[in-house]
Design a protein around this motif. Structure first.
Motif, mmCIF file in Angstrom:
data_model
loop_
_atom_site.group_PDB
_atom_site.id
_atom_site.type_symbol
_atom_site.label_atom_id
_atom_site.label_comp_id
_atom_site.label_asym_id
_atom_site.label_seq_id
_atom_site.Cartn_x
_atom_site.Cartn_y
_atom_site.Cartn_z
ATOM 1 N N ILE A 93 0.822 -1.203 0.000
ATOM 2 C CA ILE A 93 0.000 0.000 0.000
ATOM 3 C C ILE A 93 0.859 1.258 0.000
ATOM 4 N N MET A 94 0.237 2.328 -0.455
ATOM 5 C CA MET A 94 0.804 3.667 -0.353
ATOM 6 C C MET A 94 -0.214 4.524 0.379
ATOM 7 N N ILE A 95 0.199 5.134 1.489
ATOM 8 C CA ILE A 95 -0.693 5.999 2.260
ATOM 9 C C ILE A 95 -0.441 7.433 1.834
ATOM 10 N N VAL A 96 -1.454 8.063 1.255
ATOM 11 C CA VAL A 96 -1.334 9.409 0.709
ATOM 12 C C VAL A 96 -1.911 10.384 1.724
ATOM 13 N N PHE A 97 -1.047 11.140 2.390
ATOM 14 C CA PHE A 97 -1.480 12.132 3.373
ATOM 15 C C PHE A 97 -1.683 13.486 2.688
ATOM 16 N N HIS A 98 -2.527 14.316 3.283
ATOM 17 C CA HIS A 98 -2.643 15.691 2.775
ATOM 18 C C HIS A 98 -1.588 16.546 3.469
ATOM 19 N N GLY A 99 -1.155 17.596 2.779
ATOM 20 C CA GLY A 99 -0.078 18.410 3.321
ATOM 21 C C GLY A 99 -0.252 19.882 3.019
ATOM 22 N N ARG A 100 0.865 20.549 2.819
ATOM 23 C CA ARG A 100 0.881 21.993 2.565
ATOM 24 C C ARG A 100 1.778 22.249 1.360
ATOM 25 N N THR A 101 1.332 23.042 0.428
ATOM 26 C CA THR A 101 2.095 23.284 -0.793
ATOM 27 C C THR A 101 3.401 24.006 -0.475
ATOM 28 N N SER A 102 4.424 23.656 -1.212
ATOM 29 C CA SER A 102 5.719 24.325 -1.069
ATOM 30 C C SER A 102 6.138 25.012 -2.360
ATOM 31 N N LEU A 103 5.329 24.861 -3.420
ATOM 32 C CA LEU A 103 5.621 25.491 -4.705
ATOM 33 C C LEU A 103 4.413 26.287 -5.172
ATOM 34 N N GLN A 104 4.655 27.370 -5.887
ATOM 35 C CA GLN A 104 3.563 28.129 -6.478
ATOM 36 C C GLN A 104 3.068 27.411 -7.716
ATOM 37 N N ALA A 105 1.775 27.470 -7.936
ATOM 38 C CA ALA A 105 1.194 26.815 -9.116
ATOM 39 C C ALA A 105 -0.093 27.538 -9.495
ATOM 40 N N GLY A 106 -0.223 27.870 -10.777
ATOM 41 C CA GLY A 106 -1.451 28.483 -11.288
ATOM 42 C C GLY A 106 -1.845 29.763 -10.584
ATOM 43 N N GLY A 107 -0.886 30.530 -10.143
ATOM 44 C CA GLY A 107 -1.189 31.779 -9.449
ATOM 45 C C GLY A 107 -1.463 31.609 -7.970
ATOM 46 N N ALA A 108 -1.550 30.353 -7.495
ATOM 47 C CA ALA A 108 -1.798 30.101 -6.067
ATOM 48 C C ALA A 108 -0.478 30.163 -5.316
ATOM 49 N N ARG A 109 -0.507 30.742 -4.138
ATOM 50 C CA ARG A 109 0.716 30.910 -3.363
ATOM 51 C C ARG A 109 1.131 29.574 -2.730
ATOM 52 N N ALA A 110 2.408 29.523 -2.389
ATOM 53 C CA ALA A 110 2.904 28.363 -1.653
ATOM 54 C C ALA A 110 2.481 28.472 -0.190
ATOM 55 N N GLY A 111 2.432 27.338 0.496
ATOM 56 C CA GLY A 111 2.035 27.317 1.900
ATOM 57 C C GLY A 111 0.564 27.066 2.109
ATOM 58 N N ARG A 112 -0.176 26.792 1.029
ATOM 59 C CA ARG A 112 -1.608 26.534 1.133
ATOM 60 C C ARG A 112 -1.851 25.110 1.635
ATOM 61 N N VAL A 113 -2.750 24.965 2.600
ATOM 62 C CA VAL A 113 -3.086 23.638 3.142
ATOM 63 C C VAL A 113 -4.009 22.924 2.161
ATOM 64 N N VAL A 114 -3.708 21.645 1.917
ATOM 65 C CA VAL A 114 -4.506 20.831 1.004
ATOM 66 C C VAL A 114 -5.238 19.760 1.817
ATOM 67 N N HIS A 115 -6.529 19.595 1.560
ATOM 68 C CA HIS A 115 -7.324 18.543 2.195
ATOM 69 C C HIS A 115 -7.944 17.679 1.102
ATOM 70 N N TRP A 116 -7.872 16.363 1.281
ATOM 71 C CA TRP A 116 -8.506 15.471 0.306
ATOM 72 C C TRP A 116 -10.019 15.483 0.510
ATOM 73 N N GLU A 117 -10.751 15.430 -0.606
ATOM 74 C CA GLU A 117 -12.202 15.475 -0.578
ATOM 75 C C GLU A 117 -12.779 14.276 -1.312
ATOM 76 N N ASP A 118 -14.053 14.014 -1.076
ATOM 77 C CA ASP A 118 -14.702 12.819 -1.633
ATOM 78 C C ASP A 118 -14.535 12.691 -3.150
#
Length: 420
Positions: A60-85
């Motif tokens: 298995i691979m356990i995929v945790f949610h985290g915080r971005t460390s790179l800018q992408a698509g105009g979004a700043r780094a440091g944004r918290v990511v949460h997995w959704e349904d």
């Protein structure tokens, strides 16, 4: 000389040189015992680590949610990511190399009690495949199924230690109710006891497992999560060879869903148990090969001892060979006797060595073993190799000097003085 008389003469000769015969047999048997035990120890370590790794889950691979460390698509780094349904379906569609991708939602502060006792256990909800993926073997009853999931039934599969704490000894938990924050859940199964040496949220024997639908309704994710988020995604590849491709597809799918750079590992940390298992396998294989090398060195030294004893034994019997040649014995008859002597010594010593080695392995395996060690696991290949190598050394060490002695003139052989 008929074969029966030849064999009788061989045993008479071996008995008359008891010490020399014993030393030769001891050298062969000791070499076999050492190599079998060395390789068995390495194999036991490898199997123990493999079992402990698989107790966490099956590739298995356990995929945790985290915080971005790179800018992408105009979004700043440091944004918290949460997995959704919706992420679950997106990964299924975009990851053809993945077999399963299922959500897991957990709550660790659920008040738990039965009619007999109360406790605090981690409650986790997921899909029915969770039981197989995470190696949650059923001790009694059953794991929840898709009917339980679709209908949102309040049913629970209880860890073995949790069941012991919630219910008195001798009472069957199946069919009983447990109360999670005072909500009744019917116990439909109890997990078989298992040992773990790693976990990402606690030992499975101390958990309560419920269908994801019931978990989502009764114990949704806490802020900053929402009613659509969950804790981690469990992913399995279709094969070991596809696990890297599967991991890349998961990162790409989740990056697209949440608008972050797919190469941003901080936004999507993955515990790759497949990679860890390969690293463990390399480590334990290296240790097994090291122990095998040590055993082969011992085997080689034992072979030198056997060779010396056999060559001295034949050299000291040069006068005997001369007498037999003077009485008309052909060279091939002399060679046959020495060959049979060497084969008897090799076969008997090999049988004794293998018996002792396997007996020691059996006795050691009766003792309690640490979780990471499966005991002494002998392999027939190591025993056969040791027997063949030492047997060949014994036979050649007897035949080469015997052939040389049988080829000389009988008068010269009779003049030979041992040690001269």
């Amino acid at each position: 000389m008929v074969l029966r008389d030849l064999i009788r003469d061989v045993f008479r000769t071996l008995w008359s040189h008891k010490l020399r015969t014993f030393l030769t047999m001891f050298g062969i048997a000791w070499g076999i015992v050492s190599i079998v035990l060395m390789v068995a120890a390495g194999e036991g370590l490898r199997k123990g680590q493999e079992t402990q790794t698989r107790n966490l889950g099956k590739d298995i691979m356990i995929v945790f949610h985290g915080r971005t460390s790179l800018q992408a698509g105009g979004a700043r780094a440091g944004r918290v990511v949460h997995w959704e349904d919706p992420d679950v379906q997106a990964v299924h569609e975009a990851a053809p190399d993945c077999e399963h991708a299922i959500p897991e939602l957990e709550q660790e502060d659920v008040r738990t009690h039965s009619n007999y006792n109360n406790a605090a256990f981690l409650v986790t909800g997921s899909y029915p495949e969770f039981g197989d993926i995470r190696s949650l073997n059923v001790g009694s009853g059953r794991f929840y199924n898709w009917d339980d999931q679709r209908e949102g039934r309040r049913v629970a599969f209880v860890g073995s230690d949790a069941a012991k704490q919630l219910f008195p000894e001798g009472r069957n938990p199946l069919g009983e109710n447990i109360y999670l924050n005072d909500i009744p859940y019917l116990v439909i199964g109890v997990m078989a006891s298992k040992k773990q040496d790693s976990s990402y949220d606690g030992w499975d024997v101390n958990k309560i497992f419920v269908p994801f639908g019931a978990m989502r309704r009764d114990f949704p994710d806490k802020p900053p999560g929402t009613a659509r988020t969950f804790d981690q995604l469990l992913v399995t590849p279709k094969s070991i060879q596809q696990h890297e491709a599967c991991k890349g597809e998961v990162r790409a799918a989740l990056g697209k869903m949440h608008n972050y750079d797919p190469t941003d590992k901080e936004a999507c940390p993955i515990w790759d148990t497949v990679r860890d298992a390969k690293a463990f396998a390399q480590m334990t294989d290296g240790m097994k090969y090291f122990l095998g090398a040590v055993g082969f060195v011992t085997l080689f030294l034992g072979g030198i001892g056997v060779m010396n004893v056999m060559m001295v034994a034949v050299r000291e019997r040069t006068r005997e060979i001369g007498v037999r040649k003077a009485l008309g014995a052909p060279a091939h008859a002399i060679m046959k006797q020495f060959f049979i002597e060497a084969m008897i010594i090799a076969l008997f010593s090999g049988a004794v060595g293998m018996t002792i080695a396997y007996g020691l392995c059996w006795l050691v395996d009766l003792l309690p073993m640490p979780d990471f060690f499966a005991g002494l696991v002998p392999t027939w290949q190591s025993g056969a190799l040791a027997c063949g190598m030492l047997g060949a050394i014994a036979v050649l060490s007897a035949l080469v000097p015997a052939r040389r002695a049988a080829s000389v003139d009988p008068i010269e052989a009779l003049r030979f003085e041992a040690g001269g």
